[in-house]
Scaffold this active site. Structure first.
Site, short mmCIF file in Angstrom:
data_model
loop_
_atom_site.label_atom_id
_atom_site.label_comp_id
_atom_site.label_asym_id
_atom_site.label_seq_id
_atom_site.Cartn_x
_atom_site.Cartn_y
_atom_site.Cartn_z
N MET A 7 0.84 -1.20 0.00
CA MET A 7 0.00 0.00 0.00
C MET A 7 0.88 1.26 0.00
SD MET A 7 -3.43 -0.93 2.05
CE MET A 7 -2.82 -0.73 3.71
N GLY A 8 2.16 1.09 -0.28
CA GLY A 8 3.05 2.25 -0.36
C GLY A 8 3.53 2.72 1.00
N LEU A 48 6.64 3.10 1.64
CA LEU A 48 7.51 1.93 1.75
C LEU A 48 8.64 2.12 2.77
CD1 LEU A 48 7.72 1.01 -2.03
CD2 LEU A 48 6.12 0.16 -0.30
N GLY A 66 10.94 -3.04 5.62
CA GLY A 66 10.17 -4.30 5.62
C GLY A 66 9.69 -4.65 4.22
N HIS A 67 9.19 -3.65 3.51
CA HIS A 67 8.76 -3.88 2.12
C HIS A 67 9.94 -4.31 1.26
CE1 HIS A 67 5.55 -0.86 3.37
NE2 HIS A 67 4.83 -1.88 2.95
N GLN A 74 5.23 -11.77 7.00
CA GLN A 74 4.70 -12.41 8.21
C GLN A 74 4.08 -11.37 9.14
OE1 GLN A 74 7.56 -14.72 10.60
NE2 GLN A 74 6.26 -14.24 12.36
N LYS A 75 4.47 -10.12 8.99
CA LYS A 75 3.88 -9.03 9.76
C LYS A 75 2.34 -9.14 9.74
CE LYS A 75 3.28 -4.99 11.56
NZ LYS A 75 2.57 -4.10 10.67
N SER A 98 4.09 1.04 7.96
CA SER A 98 3.79 2.39 7.46
C SER A 98 3.03 3.17 8.53
CB SER A 98 2.95 2.31 6.19
OG SER A 98 3.60 1.50 5.24
N ARG A 99 2.25 2.46 9.35
CA ARG A 99 1.45 3.14 10.38
C ARG A 99 2.30 3.65 11.54
NH1 ARG A 99 -2.70 -0.82 8.70
NH2 ARG A 99 -4.47 0.38 7.89
P1 AMP Z 1 1.39 -2.94 3.47
O1 AMP Z 1 1.98 -1.91 2.53
O2 AMP Z 1 1.42 -2.55 4.89
O3 AMP Z 1 0.05 -3.45 2.99
O4 AMP Z 1 2.37 -4.17 3.36
C1 AMP Z 1 2.68 -4.76 2.13
C2 AMP Z 1 3.39 -6.08 2.36
O5 AMP Z 1 4.58 -5.84 3.08
C3 AMP Z 1 2.54 -7.04 3.19
O6 AMP Z 1 2.70 -8.35 2.68
C4 AMP Z 1 3.14 -6.89 4.56
O7 AMP Z 1 2.98 -8.04 5.36
C5 AMP Z 1 4.60 -6.66 4.23
N1 AMP Z 1 5.25 -6.01 5.35
C6 AMP Z 1 4.86 -4.85 5.97
N2 AMP Z 1 5.66 -4.60 7.01
C7 AMP Z 1 6.57 -5.61 7.07
C8 AMP Z 1 7.65 -5.91 7.94
N3 AMP Z 1 7.97 -5.15 8.98
N4 AMP Z 1 8.36 -7.03 7.70
C9 AMP Z 1 8.05 -7.84 6.66
N5 AMP Z 1 7.04 -7.61 5.80
C10 AMP Z 1 6.31 -6.51 6.00
#
Ligand code: AMP
Length: 286
Positions: A32-33, A35, A38-39, A151-152, A189-190
């Site tokens: 969802m950007g 970034l 983790g991404h 896994q987050k 991101s939060r």
């Molecule tokens: P989001 O942008 O938050 O929807 O995350 C996109 C992808 O990145 C999802 O598969 C998340 O699980 C992964 N992700 C987000 N934060 C982490 C993190 N700290 N470690 C590993 N993967 C992450």
């Protein structure tokens, strides 16, 4: 190769189809950007396993309920592109909501299973319908052979796996470990919503999970006692308000009393008004 940016699903799909016709495999990383590192661990895993990496950057409106943070969710596409280009990502898919959900859109993927009814699903009733719908669309649009998830959001991985299996989608799903800050805080991101004192308080999430993990490693198998250890630690942080702490099998998300198989110890906690999630996987001996 210069990184391509696509906003229209048809153009993304045509490019992906040409890549496949040239014999290349495609790895998809949905995001969802906003970034962060983790991404990037997802991008690296995708690069390792695929010829072409496509990242999607899309704040998906259908997975947010009214009153959640859809409007205020951080959007920083230009910085995102710089980060993705540095990782060697081949293409970015960045559609407008109206391109993904045009007038007349009416076909949702609604997983109806244990994986969607508990934990996040119990708190956010339409969330996984939105996730399953957008992920299915993204897999089709990008012609992905593999898709990478963190896994987050372990429950999301369980739901996506169920979806891929139930709908016979030709995509291999890979789960990438949680990337943390030095403090232990899971990158998210939060986290941008947190004020300095809250960011410090938020370290209680990973600390509480680690406490349970240490007890598990030392032989504790009672789900009730492991959950109690987490709750005890969380109770010591005045800025934390617990939404849930739960221990379930993984990926089936069935209840357990004794941890004898692979299980997920997951929590959601409000720090101020920000809702954060974190988890640890406990590897059973079976
Ligand atoms: P989001 O942008 O938050 O929807 O995350 C996109 C992808 O990145 C999802 O598969 C998340 O699980 C992964 N992700 C987000 N934060 C982490 C993190 N700290 N470690 C590993 N993967 C992450």
């Amino acid at each position: 190769m210069k990184m391509k940016i696509f906003t229209m699903p048809e153009e993304m799909q045509a490019w992906a189809t040409a890549q496949k016709a040239a014999g290349r495999t495609i790895g998809l990383c949905p995001t969802m950007g906003a970034l962060h590192e983790g991404h990037m661990t997802l991008m690296r895993a995708a690069k390792e396993a695929s010829d072409i990496v496509i990242a999607s950057v899309f704040v998906n409106p259908t997975q947010f309920a009214p009153g959640e943070d859809y409007e205020k969710y951080p959007r920083q596409f230009r910085e995102d592109c710089e980060k993705l280009a540095r990782e060697g990502v081949d293409a970015v898919f960045h559609p407008e909501p109206a391109a993904m959900y045009p007038a007349g859109f009416g076909t949702y993927v609604t997983p109806d299973c244990a994986e969607t009814q508990v934990l996040e699903g119990a708190r956010r009733p339409i969330h996984f319908r939105g996730v399953a719908t957008v992920v299915t669309k993204l897999m089709n649009i990008t012609r992905a052979d593999r898709a990478f998830f963190g896994q987050k959001d372990a429950q999301q991985v369980a739901v996506v796996r169920r979806c891929v299996e139930d709908l016979n989608l030709p995509v291999q799903v890979t789960m990438v470990p949680i990337c943390r800050e030095e403090s232990g805080l899971a990158r998210s991101s939060r986290n941008a919503y947190l004020r300095p004192a809250e960011r410090k308080a938020a370290t209680v999430l990973s600390r509480s999970l680690r406490k349970a993990e240490t007890a598990f490693t030392a032989g504790e198998r009672s789900a009730e006692r492991l959950v109690a250890l987490v709750q005890e630690e969380l109770a010591g942080e005045p800025l934390a308000r617990v939404d849930y702490v739960a221990l379930r099998t993984f990926p089936g998300l069935q209840p357990v009393t004794e941890v004898r198989e692979t299980c997920l110890l997951a929590l959601a906690v409000f720090i101020g008004t920000t809702r954060l999630i974190d988890n640890v996987i406990l590897e059973g001996e079976a």
